[in-house]
Design an enzyme around this catalytic site. Structure first.
Site, short mmCIF file in Angstrom:
data_model
loop_
_atom_site.label_atom_id
_atom_site.label_comp_id
_atom_site.label_asym_id
_atom_site.label_seq_id
_atom_site.Cartn_x
_atom_site.Cartn_y
_atom_site.Cartn_z
N SER A 43 58.20 39.98 93.72
CA SER A 43 57.10 39.04 93.90
C SER A 43 56.29 39.46 95.12
O SER A 43 56.82 40.06 96.05
CB SER A 43 57.65 37.63 94.09
OG SER A 43 56.69 36.79 94.67
N CYS B 175 48.94 30.89 95.20
CA CYS B 175 49.80 30.66 96.37
C CYS B 175 49.19 31.24 97.64
O CYS B 175 48.59 32.31 97.63
CB CYS B 175 51.19 31.23 96.13
SG CYS B 175 52.08 30.35 94.84
N CYS C 161 45.77 34.07 88.85
CA CYS C 161 47.15 34.36 89.24
C CYS C 161 47.68 35.69 88.74
O CYS C 161 46.97 36.48 88.15
CB CYS C 161 48.04 33.19 88.86
SG CYS C 161 47.77 31.76 89.96
N ASP C 162 48.98 35.89 88.94
CA ASP C 162 49.60 37.20 89.02
C ASP C 162 49.25 38.20 87.92
O ASP C 162 48.90 39.32 88.20
CB ASP C 162 51.12 37.03 89.07
CG ASP C 162 51.58 36.38 90.36
OD1 ASP C 162 50.79 35.63 90.95
OD2 ASP C 162 52.72 36.60 90.77
N LYS C 163 49.41 37.84 86.66
CA LYS C 163 49.18 38.81 85.58
C LYS C 163 47.84 38.62 84.91
O LYS C 163 47.45 39.43 84.07
CB LYS C 163 50.31 38.71 84.53
CG LYS C 163 51.69 38.88 85.09
CD LYS C 163 51.85 40.18 85.86
CE LYS C 163 53.14 40.24 86.63
NZ LYS C 163 53.25 39.23 87.70
N ASP D 168 54.40 32.81 87.54
CA ASP D 168 55.58 33.60 87.90
C ASP D 168 56.58 32.80 88.73
O ASP D 168 57.79 33.03 88.64
CB ASP D 168 55.16 34.86 88.68
CG ASP D 168 54.63 35.94 87.76
OD1 ASP D 168 54.22 35.60 86.63
OD2 ASP D 168 54.61 37.12 88.16
N GLU E 287 60.70 40.08 88.38
CA GLU E 287 60.53 40.02 89.83
C GLU E 287 61.83 39.54 90.47
O GLU E 287 62.53 38.69 89.92
CB GLU E 287 59.40 39.07 90.20
CG GLU E 287 58.04 39.61 89.84
CD GLU E 287 56.89 38.74 90.33
OE1 GLU E 287 55.76 39.22 90.33
OE2 GLU E 287 57.15 37.58 90.71
#
Length: 614
Positions: free
Chosen positions: A515, A193, A122-124, A81, A489
């Site tokens: 985000s 992150c 990570c994100d998704k 992302d 985002e």
């Protein structure tokens, strides 16, 4: 007694062809009597949170085979992302969640796998795999790649993360030397992150849901201790798979573990730790996949009673995920919620009969175990690397201070208000969300004129051009799941407001999302979205918007009649209604158009509305 799913392809004379193909993958005669366990890896060289996962699937596979199973690894896609941010690449981020869920389902069902290990980060990716796990309802265990170490530079007094690099890049007062130093130092290692952004928030929530092992959300990607999580995941999945198929123990299935009560636990954790607002979207989606009646109403109810017990970047510069781990990790936060009577402690997990049993074993405050204390002292080495398990540094002491430490008790909470809130009003009839942990309390009540733009790109340009002024409420619309499409985002607009000195002087309202790195008065997930006929599509520049976080309200100061008149005027536009006034220079591919056709608004988790297919 359940029959092993894999028997469909491994037993009987008529499956000779399938067995021949299995043999070509390396299976032997004895393997056809063992459970076949899928290992869904998400290695990619595009994403720092996944760059170190290449060999970890086989690490798990070998342990599965030692424990008496047959492991078969496959890969899913993974979008970064941060790299996709600020341009049309972000249109693909949220839709990738559904593609990941579908790809896991396709592989597992096409090959009749008996169980599943999800290697995510990570994100998704974690949400997509979680949706698949709830959909499939076969034995599953999650193990993530782990968080990145926080960055350090001599030009900053605090530890750094990705958001620091984004903000300083547009700070006119920063020198080129500072910008370069931040860029080179903000993301020093492999891993997700380093703050409580979306990736780490979701990996923490898998612990609260009972689908991963203690430490999954907080133990650094670089630390040698993390190898044991992968090995234990391999052993544990074989154990629970045999319990289901050979002992008829359905309590090990995802839908038996991630019940309504477990989703409440996960949301309570999210609120207590001030997690990313994206987690709301993903929990709602996962709940729907599992038939769990968990809704925005439940989130609103929990947000009113769960206090904020942990404050981590981007909500503070003092603490990052490495500090959360030192303070006892997710278990430490859950234990404090439990002591405050805010947890369902009798739900099962993949590692213990009940959550209470797991807390008793892993809580650094109550356990007295030297092994547990050593585990949670795992810390950063401060050496740039892309290699997993490459260091074994330990903090000299634990952070067991529940009064002024990273994790606090209910009695000494950072605030009685939790870290997330659901707001409702005439501009968001079905709700919107704000990360209160990232909002300065001086602007919890805010009123100002709307500055309306119809794309993130225009918002960024106008902020950097100085058109947005102190006191404005920036309204970014037609960026929802359907309107974007893809629900981008808005990290760049919020970061640029900070760099222009407007972080505490403006609000930002959108039917898009934020985000996990976002802070400030940033209100997203406005539902219904503009493209679905939501009132945010009726707001005009200059309209006064009133935001009241303590009272959970958000309204545009227009009468019902004025809104009705604007709605009639919008309807009169025919096929141009509920679309941006001016065409946007945005390339929307066929796959994104297909996503938009079925996408629901954020209050439903932005999942596909399958009723449209009936």
């Amino acid at each position: 007694m359940p029959v092993y799913r894999s028997k469909t392809t491994t037993s009987g004379r008529n499956m000779a062809g399938a067995r021949a193909l299995w043999r070509a993958t390396g299976m032997k005669d004895e393997d056809f009597q063992k459970p076949i366990i899928a290992v869904a890896n998400s290695f990619t060289q595009f994403v720092p949170g996944h760059v170190h996962l290449k060999d970890l699937g086989q690490l798990v596979a070998r342990e599965i085979e030692k424990a008496g199973g047959v492991a078969k690894e496959f890969n899913t896609i993974a979008v970064d992302d941060g790299i996709a941010m600020g341009h049309d690449g972000m249109l693909y981020s949220l839709p990738s969640r559904d593609i990941i869920a579908d790809s896991v389902e396709y592989m597992v069902n096409a090959h009749c796998a008996d169980a599943l290990v999800c290697i995510s980060n990570c994100d998704k990716i974690t949400p997509g795999m979680l949706m698949a796990a709830m959909r499939l309802n076969i034995p599953v265990i999650f193990v993530s790649g782990g968080p990145m170490e926080a960055g350090k530079t001599r030009l900053a007094e605090h530890k750094l993360d990705l958001v620091d690099a984004i903000v300083i890049g547009t700070d006119k007062n920063a020198s080129d030397e500072q910008v370069e130093a931040y860029e080179r130092s903000a993301c020093p290692t492999c891993g997700s992150c380093s703050g409580m952004f979306t990736a780490n928030s979701m990996n923490c929530l898998t612990e609260a849901l009972g689908l991963s092992l203690p430490g999954n959300g907080s133990l650094l990607a670089t630390h040698a201790d993390r190898e044991q999580l992968f090995l234990e995941a391999g052993r544990r999945i074989v154990e629970i798979t045999k319990r289901y198929y050979e002992q008829d123990d359905a309590s090990v299935l995802p839908r038996a573990i991630a019940t309504f009560e477990a989703f409440e636990n996960a949301m309570a954790l999210d609120i207590a730790m001030g997690g990313s607002t994206n987690t709301i979207l993903h929990l709602l989606a996962a709940a729907q996949e599992g038939g769990v009646p968990f809704t925005m109403t439940d989130i609103d109810r929990l947000s009113r009673k769960v206090p904020q017990l942990c404050k981590v970047a981007p909500n503070t510069q003092k603490y990052h995920m490495e500090d959360v781990h030192r303070a006892g990790g997710v278990v430490g936060i859950l234990a404090e919620l439990n002591r405050g009577g805010l947890l369902h402690n009798q739900v099962p997990t993949v590692h213990s009969k009940t959550l209470q049993e797991g807390l008793d074993q892993w809580d650094i405050i109550s356990t007295g175990s030297d092994a547990v204390a050593t585990f949670y002292r795992a810390g950063p080495a401060g050496i740039p690397t892309q290699v997993a398990f490459s260091q074994a540094t330990r903090w000299p002491t634990l952070d067991a201070d529940r009064v002024e430490g990273c994790i606090r008790s209910v009695e000494h909470a950072y605030s009685k208000e939790g870290g997330l809130a659901v707001l409702r009003g005439n501009i968001a009839l079905d709700g919107c969300v704000v990360k209160t942990s990232g909002v300065d309390e001086s602007i919890w009540v805010f009123e100002g004129p709307a500055y309306v733009v119809e794309s993130q790109d225009q918002a960024v340009k106008d902020i950097l051009d100085g058109k947005v002024k102190a006191g404005d409420v920036v309204v970014i619309r037609y960026e929802g799941p359907r309107g974007g499409p893809g629900m981008q985002e808005m990290l760049y607009p919020t970061s640029y407001l900070k760099s222009q000195g407007l972080g505490k002087a403006c609000a930002l309202l959108t039917d898009g999302r934020f985000s996990g790195g976002t802070s400030g008065l940033s209100i997203g997930h406005v539902s219904p979205e503009a493209a679905a006929g939501g009132a945010i599509g009726l707001v005009e520049t200059g309209d006064i918007i009133h935001i009241d976080i303590p009272n959970r309200s958000i309204n545009v100061k227009l009468s019902n009649q004025e809104l009705a008149e604007r709605r009639d005027a919008m309807a009169a536009k025919g096929n141009k209604a509920w679309k941006p006034i001016e065409a946007r220079p945005r390339k929307v591919s066929a796959s994104l158009k297909a996503y938009a056709m079925l996408a629901t608004s954020a209050d439903k988790g932005a999942v596909r509305d399958l009723s449209k297919l009936d």
